[in-house]
Every structure is written in structure tokens, then in C-alpha cells.
Write an enzyme that holds these catalytic residues in place. Structure first.
Site, mmCIF file in Angstrom:
data_model
loop_
_atom_site.group_PDB
_atom_site.id
_atom_site.type_symbol
_atom_site.label_atom_id
_atom_site.label_comp_id
_atom_site.label_asym_id
_atom_site.label_seq_id
_atom_site.Cartn_x
_atom_site.Cartn_y
_atom_site.Cartn_z
ATOM 1 N N ASP A 21 15.644 -5.145 -51.145
ATOM 2 C CA ASP A 21 14.553 -5.616 -50.322
ATOM 3 C C ASP A 21 13.246 -5.475 -51.100
ATOM 4 O O ASP A 21 12.693 -4.396 -51.319
ATOM 5 C CB ASP A 21 14.545 -4.537 -49.038
ATOM 6 C CG ASP A 21 13.612 -4.801 -48.152
ATOM 7 O OD1 ASP A 21 13.152 -5.739 -48.056
ATOM 8 O OD2 ASP A 21 13.271 -3.820 -47.390
ATOM 9 N N ASP B 58 10.089 -11.866 -48.722
ATOM 10 C CA ASP B 58 10.767 -10.711 -48.207
ATOM 11 C C ASP B 58 12.307 -10.958 -48.131
ATOM 12 O O ASP B 58 13.031 -11.694 -47.253
ATOM 13 C CB ASP B 58 10.405 -10.230 -46.873
ATOM 14 C CG ASP B 58 11.068 -8.965 -46.361
ATOM 15 O OD1 ASP B 58 11.649 -8.443 -47.138
ATOM 16 O OD2 ASP B 58 10.438 -8.607 -45.289
#
Length: 521
Positions: A116, A303
Site C-alpha cells: 500500500d 495509491d
């Protein structure tokens, strides 16, 4: 004599066999290290799960206020101003699709994690997680089974949109691919509340963001990779496979980029604020026409931990209208159009500042830069609405109506057409779940949606921004765009999640503090 010769022959043969085995072993070890010095981590992909969407919908009923309008959480969990707003708090990992495997400890204990770039901590469930149901469905770290474990004990908590995970820090060796990162600080999660982490198919999260947003100021694993000299260059890159039929989900490359993953050259933009991989973005186009919303510039973050592409509700609603997505009608929005629509048009025609119009009509106050919610208004108490909620809703609806009206007037539309268009947009505002459904049979008639980054226009076609959930006649098509409103000075903010990163190979250049995008191969 013959016996002695036979002994020598056997001894020599054993030596030769030993030499051969050692040579083969060394050869296999050398061949496991790529010649280009890159570490490749294979990513697997989950198919969007209708059951997960039901779970997410249940939790969203309590978490929507956090997701739709960012709460002022400080990056370390304390209350702070809007500039310190914690985007991590908005993440809903239930939609995450790409995951990989790591190991922690000696001997290695395996875990499935989401890599992430929108957070910076590594956490996995702890064997000391006794009361959270989610922990019983996932692998748990057992410190007592690792010879390289070091006690830390510092408490930790990370707030997400659907609850917080909490636990404590520990130190141990972490293996990613063939690389072993020594003495890495990570969180042993002892509490994972809610449905999200119970339904998730991954065990934990491995954050690849900057230390500025790391809970407990823990040094991110990526920093230690670089510091311990484990990578060729301070760069990592994502290639997400866009072919749903292939088993390979993608590849995360540490130490550089794989030329086979992209076409042409990357377009680079500098990181404008360390924490997230944040950069400046220009205007958003629908069907090749500018929306004007980000003409003066918007912020965006790359992201990998977000499945969808999130942006200001104002623009997402315009996109929903263009692609025929159905949302939830906003009565406040329609009320604003009916009562103030003509006034907004008149003010725009006399070249009033769009930012001041909602304060001029009395729905917002103006702080010198933008409209601010929080003025008094008449409320129908019989409907049980709080005055604060009503003020916020009317101000927000007015601000959206001004942007939509201004966009249409710039395209020389008639005033009647403008009012009808804005009223129609009220029906396209995303649902509280943040998702909007579309007709699977109409993808060919939908427009492309484009984003201006580094002076270049990056297109997304309907097949790239529409997600298919389920199979056969019961399959649903969901818009890959979701509303997210982050106030200035941090916003307006776009989160370029997997919907964007599937189409565009993304390079995270830690050494030069920049992000690069190129068409995926």
C-alpha cells in the site's frame, strides 16, 4: 595395488560428486538473483466479490461521514487541522484487489499483505489477538517462535474509515522475495474490529509511503531496504495486469523498473508534499471537454491500496451523469437549484467570482479563499434534521451547483438547458456507499475520462474505469469513480487508485522524490 587404486577412484569419485553438487547449488543460488539487480514480487489478484460489497455497505452506514468528508485526524492519531488530515483514515481495504506474500521471523512465518503506497506501516495479526473474530480467519505472528524477534512493546493504533486496528510494536527480520530486511519495526495487531478485516482475504498491510505519515514514527520497510543496501536504486514500481483472464495479477519491482512492463517513456511529476506520494494534477476532462474544476490545480496521490479512483463529489457527479450512473437523489441539491439556480446564473453572467457566489446568496460564509459551511439557516425540526447538518448540506450543494453551472455557461448552453442539466446532476450524486451502478450493455457509448498530469493527458476508457462484479446474468457493472471531499488546504484531492494504475505503469522514485506514469504493456 588394485584395491588401493579402487579406494582412490572411489575417493576421487566422491570428491567429484561433492564438487558437482556444490557447483549446482551455487549455480542455482546465483541464478535466483536477477542479472538486472531487480527484486520482483509477484502480485495475485482477487476478483471483486459481491459478498464483500455487502459487508462494506453494512459498515459504510456508520463510516460514511468519515469517508465523504474527511475528519481532522492528525497523522499520528491526534486531533489536528485540515492540513494534517489523515487520508489513511478514509481507506476501505475491502475493495483492495492486489496482494503478495512476505515472511516475518526466523524461521519465516508467511503472511499475505496489501502493498500500500497510501500508508507507511507494516502490520499483521498477532498471536496475542484473542477477542477479535477477524484474527481467527488469518495467519498470526508468533514472536515466541522466532529467534530474531526483539521486544518493543510501544502501543500503536491506526484509524481507518470503518474502525481502528490496534496493538503494539515489535522488531524482527522481514523477508520480501529473496531480500531479508533486518530488525524491522512493525505492528502486531491485537484488535481488528468490524466486518472489513474479517471478510478480507489478506492478513495485513505493508505500507510504502513516507515516514511522515508513519504511526509511531516507525521507519518504513522501504527505507530500511535502501538503508541496508538491498536494492540497486531507491526506486520501486507497480505493474498491475489489466487482463482479467490471466492468473498473474501484476508485479511489484524493487530497485528500478522492468522495461517489459511499460511502453514509451514515463511522465514525471515531483512529490509536492511528503507523506503520501502526492503530486499536482491539472484539469479533468469528460469526453475530451474540460470540467474546469481542476483548471487552477488539484492535488493527487498515487495509491496502490485503493481499488477505485476517488475525487471531489462535484466532478464525480459530472462523470456519473456522462456515463449514466445512478446515484441517490439529493433533496438539498434540488432545493438549491429550484430556489437559487437562476440567481447563480445571473451572478456568473455578470462575472461574479464563483468562489463567492454561495456566500452572496446566503448559503455559505466566505473566508477570503472559499465558501465555509456554518451559517444559520431555517430548519424544519419536524423532519428531525440538525441545523448543523442542514447548513453543511445546503452549502455543499450550492458549491457543486456553481461549478456545474459555470461549466455549462462556458460551453454556451442556454439558461434553460443549464438549469435542467444541473437539476439532473442532483440525481447523479454518488450514493453513501460511494459507488454508482451502470448498465453493462452501454459501455461502448460511454465517454473517456481523462486526467492532466505533468502537462500530458492520461485517458481512461469505459472498459478501464468500469468494474464488473460477479458473473453471468447476475453480474453488476460499477463505476470506478467514487466521491471523496477533502477541504483546503490539503484538498481538493484525487486518489489515483488501481483503476488508474492498471492502465498506467507507476514508478515511485524515492531518490528524486517524483512519481512517473507510462502506458502499461
Amino acid at each position: 595395488m588394485g584395491f588401493a587404486f579402487l579406494v582412490v577412484m572411489r575417493t576421487g569419485f566422491k570428491a567429484f560428486v561433492s564438487f558437482l553438487l556444490v557447483s549446482l547449488l551455487l549455480s542455482s543460488l546465483v541464478s535466483s538473483v536477477p542479472e538486472d539487480g531487480l527484486l520482483r514480487v509477484g502480485l495475485k489478484k482477487f476478483k471483486p466479490d459481491p459478498n464483500n460489497r455487502v459487508a462494506a455497505r453494512l459498515e459504510s452506514q456508520g463510516g460514511w461521514s468519515l469517508r465523504s468528508s474527511i475528519r481532522p485526524y492528525h497523522l499520528n492519531g491526534l486531533q489536528g487541522d485540515a492540513q494534517q488530515a489523515d487520508i489513511v483514515g478514509l481507506k476501505n481495504y475491502l475493495d483492495a484487489q492486489y496482494y503478495g506474500e512476505i515472511s516475518i521471523g526466523t524461521p519465516p512465518q508467511k503472511f499475505t499483505v496489501i502493498f500500500d503506497t497510501g500508508s507507511s506501516n507494516l502490520w499483521v495479526p498477532s498471536s496475542k489477538c484473542y477477542l477479535s473474530v477477524a484474527c481467527f480467519f488469518h495467519s498470526k505472528y508468533q514472536s515466541s517462535q522466532s529467534s530474531t524477534y526483539k521486544r518493543n512493546g510501544k502501543p500503536a493504533s491506526i484509524q481507518y474509515g470503518t474502525g481502528a486496528i490496534s496493538g503494539f510494536f515489535s522488531n524482527d527480520n522481514v523477508q520480501v522475495g529473496d531480500l531479508v530486511i533486518k530488525d524491522q519495526e512493525f505492528i502486531e495487531a491485537t484488535s481488528e474490529p468490524g466486518i472489513t478485516f474479517m471478510a478480507a482475504k489478506f492478513d495485513g498491510i505493508l505500507g510504502l509511503g513516507f515516514q511522515e505519515i508513519s504511526v509511531g514514527d516507525a521507519v518504513p520497510l522501504w527505507y530500511n531496504m535502501v538503508e541496508q543496501g538491498l536494492v540497486k536504486e531507491p526506486v520501486f514500481s507497480f505493474w498491475l495486469n489489466s487482463n482479467p483472464e490471466e492468473e498473474e495479477g501484476g508485479e511489484l519491482v524493487f530497485g528500478g523498473v522492468d522495461p517489459k512492463h511499460f511502453k514509451g517513456k514515463h511522465t514525471y511529476v515531483p512529490v509536492t508534499q511528503k507523506g503520501y506520494w502526492q503530486f499536482a494534477m491539472g484539469d479533468v476532462l469528460i469526453g475530451g471537454k474540460p470540467t474546469g474544476y481542476c483548471g487552477g490545480g488539484c492535488a493527487a496521490i498515487a495509491d496502490s491500496g485503493t481499488s477505485l479512483l476517488a475525487g471531489p463529489t462535484t466532478v464525480i457527479t459530472m462523470i456519473n451523469q456522462a456515463i449514466g450512473a445512478s446515484g441517490v437523489a439529493s433533496q438539498e441539491c434540488k432545493a438549491v437549484v429550484a430556489q437559487y439556480g437562476q440567481t447563480i446564473i445571473d451572478l456568473l453572467l455578470v462575472e461574479a467570482s464563483p468562489k463567492k457566489i454561495c456566500s452572496q446568496v446566503g448559503l455559505c460564509t466566505f473566508d477570503g479563499n472559499r465558501g465555509v459551511r456554518g451559517i444559520e439557516s431555517v430548519v424544519d425540526e419536524s423532519e428531525g434534521r440538525s441545523s448543523g447538518f442542514m447548513r453543511d448540506a445546503m452549502c455543499s450543494a450550492c458549491e457543486m451547483a456553481v461549478v456545474w453551472t459555470h461549466s455549462q455557461l462556458q460551453q454556451n448552453q442556454t439558461q434553460e438547458r443549464v438549469l435542467n442539466y444541473v437539476d439532473e446532476l442532483c440525481d447523479r450524486i454518488p450514493s453513501p456507499m460511494g459507488e454508482s451502478a451502470v448498465d453493462c450493455g452501454k459501455l461502448s457509448s460511454m465517454p473517456k475520462v481523462s486526467f492532466t498530469i505533468g502537462g500530458k493527458v492520461f485517458d481512461l476508457s469505459p472498459n478501464e474505469y468500469i468494474l464488473k462484479v460477479g458473473e453471468g446474468p447476475s453480474a453488476q457493472c460499477i463505476s470506478g469513480f467514487t466521491g471523496l471531499d477533502v477541504p483546503p488546504p490539503r484538498g481538493p484531492l484525487w486518489i489515483m487508485g488501481d483503476v488508474f494504475m492498471r492502465r498506467y505503469h507507476t514508478m515511485f522514485d524515492y531518490g528524486n522524490l517524483r512519481v512517473g506514469f507510462a502506458e502499461s504493456a
